[in-house]
Structure formats: structure tokens, C-alpha cells
Design a protein around this motif. Sequence first.
Motif, short mmCIF file in Angstrom:
data_model
loop_
_atom_site.label_atom_id
_atom_site.label_comp_id
_atom_site.label_asym_id
_atom_site.label_seq_id
_atom_site.Cartn_x
_atom_site.Cartn_y
_atom_site.Cartn_z
N ASP A 334 0.92 -1.35 0.07
CA ASP A 334 -0.04 0.01 -0.09
C ASP A 334 0.98 1.17 0.01
N LEU A 335 1.87 1.12 0.69
CA LEU A 335 2.96 2.47 0.78
C LEU A 335 3.52 2.61 -0.69
N ILE A 336 3.95 1.69 -1.33
CA ILE A 336 4.66 1.51 -2.58
C ILE A 336 3.52 2.24 -3.47
N ALA A 337 1.99 1.58 -3.26
CA ALA A 337 1.00 2.37 -4.25
C ALA A 337 0.78 3.85 -4.03
N MET A 338 1.07 4.07 -2.77
CA MET A 338 0.88 5.69 -2.42
C MET A 338 2.04 6.58 -3.09
N TYR A 339 3.31 5.94 -3.06
CA TYR A 339 4.34 6.72 -3.81
C TYR A 339 4.24 6.73 -5.31
N ALA A 340 3.49 5.95 -5.72
CA ALA A 340 3.23 5.73 -7.31
C ALA A 340 2.39 6.76 -7.78
N THR A 341 1.62 7.33 -6.78
CA THR A 341 0.56 8.53 -7.19
C THR A 341 1.45 9.78 -7.63
N LEU A 342 2.71 9.72 -6.98
CA LEU A 342 3.51 10.97 -7.20
C LEU A 342 3.81 10.88 -8.87
N PHE A 343 3.77 9.86 -9.32
CA PHE A 343 4.51 9.81 -10.84
C PHE A 343 3.18 9.20 -11.81
N GLY A 344 2.14 9.52 -11.39
CA GLY A 344 1.08 8.85 -12.40
C GLY A 344 0.11 9.85 -12.68
N GLN A 345 -1.13 9.57 -13.05
CA GLN A 345 -2.21 10.52 -13.32
C GLN A 345 -3.12 10.27 -12.17
N GLY A 346 -3.97 11.50 -11.77
CA GLY A 346 -5.13 11.39 -10.80
C GLY A 346 -4.44 12.12 -9.80
N ASP A 347 -5.31 11.80 -8.83
CA ASP A 347 -4.74 12.55 -7.26
C ASP A 347 -3.53 12.00 -6.58
N VAL A 348 -2.78 12.78 -6.20
CA VAL A 348 -1.46 12.68 -5.65
C VAL A 348 -1.87 12.54 -4.07
N ILE A 349 -1.18 11.43 -3.36
CA ILE A 349 -1.55 11.31 -2.15
C ILE A 349 -0.30 11.66 -1.36
N ARG A 350 -0.66 12.37 -0.17
CA ARG A 350 0.57 13.00 0.44
C ARG A 350 1.55 11.73 1.06
N PRO A 351 2.72 11.98 0.51
CA PRO A 351 3.59 10.67 0.58
C PRO A 351 3.99 10.53 2.14
N PHE A 352 4.39 9.30 2.71
CA PHE A 352 4.91 8.90 3.84
C PHE A 352 6.53 9.34 3.91
N GLU A 353 6.70 10.34 4.91
CA GLU A 353 8.23 10.81 4.77
C GLU A 353 8.96 9.67 5.46
N ILE A 354 10.20 9.46 4.95
CA ILE A 354 11.26 8.55 5.41
C ILE A 354 12.40 9.35 5.92
N PRO A 355 12.96 8.89 7.01
CA PRO A 355 12.33 8.16 8.02
C PRO A 355 11.07 8.29 8.77
N HIS A 356 11.12 9.96 8.90
CA HIS A 356 9.70 10.35 9.64
C HIS A 356 9.88 11.95 9.55
N ALA A 357 8.66 12.46 9.46
CA ALA A 357 8.34 13.91 9.20
C ALA A 357 9.35 14.67 9.96
N PRO A 358 10.02 16.06 9.63
CA PRO A 358 10.80 16.90 10.05
C PRO A 358 10.24 17.72 11.13
N TYR A 359 9.19 17.47 11.70
CA TYR A 359 8.46 18.62 12.47
C TYR A 359 7.96 17.90 13.81
N ALA A 360 8.06 18.85 14.95
CA ALA A 360 7.71 18.25 16.07
C ALA A 360 6.00 18.72 16.15
N MET A 361 5.26 17.76 15.52
CA MET A 361 3.84 17.93 15.59
C MET A 361 3.16 16.54 15.95
N VAL A 362 2.03 16.82 16.51
CA VAL A 362 1.34 15.50 16.98
C VAL A 362 0.65 15.19 15.44
#
Length: 447
Positions: A334-362
Motif C-alpha cells: 500500500d505504501l508503494i502504491a501511495m508513492y506511485a501516485t507522485l508519478f502517475g495520473q489523478g490525485d496525488v496522495i501525501r507521501p509517507f516521509e522517510i524516516p519520519h516527518a521533520p517537524y515536532a507535531m502531533v
Amino acid sequence: MNDPRPYRAFSENAPQIEFPPQINRLEFTGWMDEQLSWKNTCYIGDWTFVPQIRVKGPDALQLFKDLSVNSFENFPLHRAKHCVQVNEDGKVISEGILFRHDEDDFEYQCGTPQWLRYNIATKGYDVETSFPLSHKLQVSGPTSLALLEKLTATGLRDVKFMAHKRVPLADHDTTFLRQGMAGEIGFEIHGPIQQHDEIWNAVYEAGKEFGIRRLGRRNLMINHMEASYPTGCIHFFNALADDSKAEFRKWVDENPLPDGWRGTAMEAWPYSISTSYTGSWDGDDIREIYRSPVEMGWAANIKFDHDFIGRAALEEEVANPRRKVVTLEFNSDDLIAMYATLFGQGDVIRPFEIPHAPYAMVWVDKILNADGETVGHATFPGYSLHFRKALALSFIDVAYAEPGTEVTVLWGNPGEAQTKLRATVATAPYKQDDRRRDLSAEPALSV
């Protein structure tokens, strides 16, 4: 007002805060290399940005009894404990490390020390406060004991978990607290801020023989995730943002930061370490993303041998827990399919950031059962290279907390493209917890 919308990250009103720059670089030798250190060798990390308050006087013990869920009946000198303070509903306001230096001398290190300061100022406790600034250097991993014993020429195998010991290091007198935030043997080295650089350099140089790595900001929460250390402003919203704490926030506005806190992370979050949130959660009350010590796995800290704020609520919850902390394993396809939306047609899903997001937010994503009902919240997600998994510490209804249970996570902010990610419930901690290991039985390490 309990409206959560002003706290939504990336909105006009809620500036998301980067992890404190005192930690230094995002990466030193690359996040992948650094992330494996607490499995294979050891790391040095910097938590100097965490503020502290020292409390001395006849009412010091009573102050902590009144505010904390912990028992103080057996709290000897030169020990420390994970101290937890809650609101009237039993939701965590503050949690951190409490040292006992003497009978009436305590030092509390936490992300929300203003709550303690406010209670001291408004409730007439006979205590004196000071605001020292110290370094807090974390050294943890399989080779950390051998490194620190060789560097200091001091035996550390007699130091019990959460005990501390005075240790000479680089011609300075330091305090070693045995802790282990990575779920491994570990110590925190404390001392006056003026000796920070010298202590850091001494440990790092000596540590090269033991494979030491420096922990950058890109990995800061991965060991918390693997070892199940829920953290305020990351995994839960500290209970200081709702109407019931308006007087507290007013008091903070009217009382400037003490000099000892200037230049620290306190300037970025004067009321609370929790300043913003993100994720698919779309509730209308900020209190929904507060957490109790029960659901975060800290029920063993709660002792009903004294009166404290929130006792009645926690007595009820301990008897009838609603939610439990687990680790969710995200489905990799499912994560691989999420990243694929960045390079295909249609809606882009906000990607999972690796290793984690850079902000101190809940981070709060809704966990759904097979019927589409919300049964919990998945929090700040991260990628573990060691386990080759995307994981998230999560708080889930007890009926769904059995390891192996299949759920889905609604991914994506409200109003944006969203998707459902399959996930499997696993234990928390996810990694085996070795931090309490008996050091007297540890073999000498050859390098």
C-alpha cells in the motif's frame, strides 16, 4: 474554546516547529547508518534542549505528590523516575524525568515545566525554584557500557535502571543516569551547560573505537517508536490547550520566562510542547487527542496511595481501560502504491516521509475496523530500516489490540486526497526491551 482547528499544522495559526536545532545536523553519517547504531554499536544523541526546574524546600515532596500519579513512598535519594502529571480527566499534561537529590530537593526535566511553575506560584507551596541549564547527552546501544567504562575508568555495572551516579569525565564531575530510550542499555550524561562541547567531544572521540554514531534530527523519534516511548508533541497532545486551562495560559502570558529557560526550546512553546497536529483525524474537540497514562502503557506508574489531580478519573479507567498502546505495521504494498501516485495520473496522495516527518507535531490518523468505524488513532509514523517496516505507535480500542488484528488507517488530511492503508496490530514495544538488563552479568567487550 476547545476548537482544534487553530492547531491544524500548515495553517495560518499553527506554525509547525522543527526539531530543536540544538541537536545539530539533520544527519551526520546518513540516517540509515545512524539508525542501525542502537542495534549494532551505540549512538550519542543530544537532549540538552529539554528544560528543567529544580525545586527545594519543605513542601517540595508534597508538591509532586499533589500533581503526580506516581507513588513517592519508596523514592530513595540518587534515584530518578518517570514522573507523570495529568488533568482532572486523567489526561497527561506533563511527563519527564524526576531526580531526587535530597529529602526536599528535586529536579524535573520535561517538555512542559510551566505547569509545575504555575502551580508553585498560585498555590502557596513553600519551595524555592531555580532553572539550571544542563547538557543531557544520551549514549545507548550494545557497546555503550564498554565505551563509558573505558572512557571514565569507572565501574557502571552497579548502577540500577533509573539510578544515577556521579562520574568523572574529561576532568569534570558529571551525573550518569541509567536510562535507555532506544530500548537498549544506555546512560544520559548530565552536567553544567558550559562543559557540553568538551563532554560531547570526549565521548565521541572515545566512542570511535566502539562504532559510535551521532544521532541526527532525521531519526530522533525512530527509537521512541520502536521502544514504545510516547512523546508529547509527537504522539499525543499535552492537555493544556482547552478551556479548563485558560487561567494557566493567562498566567504564562503575564510571567516572562526565567533567565535559565531563555535560548532553550521553551521560547518556541511557552505554554506547551504541543503546538500543532496533522493527519486524517477531523474531530471538533482538541481533548479527543489528549491521552491518558493508561492508554499509553504507563499504568504501572499510577499508584492510588495518595491524592492527586485526576485520581478519580484514573481509578475508573484503570478498572475499565478503553484503549491500549500498540504498534501498527503498515502494508508495504500500500505504501508503494501511495508513492506511485507522485508519478502517475489523478490525485496525488501525501507521501509517507522517510524516516519520519521533520517537524515536532502531533500526528493523528484514524484507525478503522472492517465496518469503517473509528477504533483508535495511529500516531507519528516512521520507517525502521532494521525491521524494513513502516510503523506507528497507535492507541486502539482494547477489542482490536490483539497482535495480528487487521485494520486500516485513513491516510491524508481532511480536504485533501485520502487513501486507506492496510495495517496489522503488533506489540508495543516493537523491539525487544533490553534496557533493564542486569549489567553485572555483562561480559567484557573486546574491540
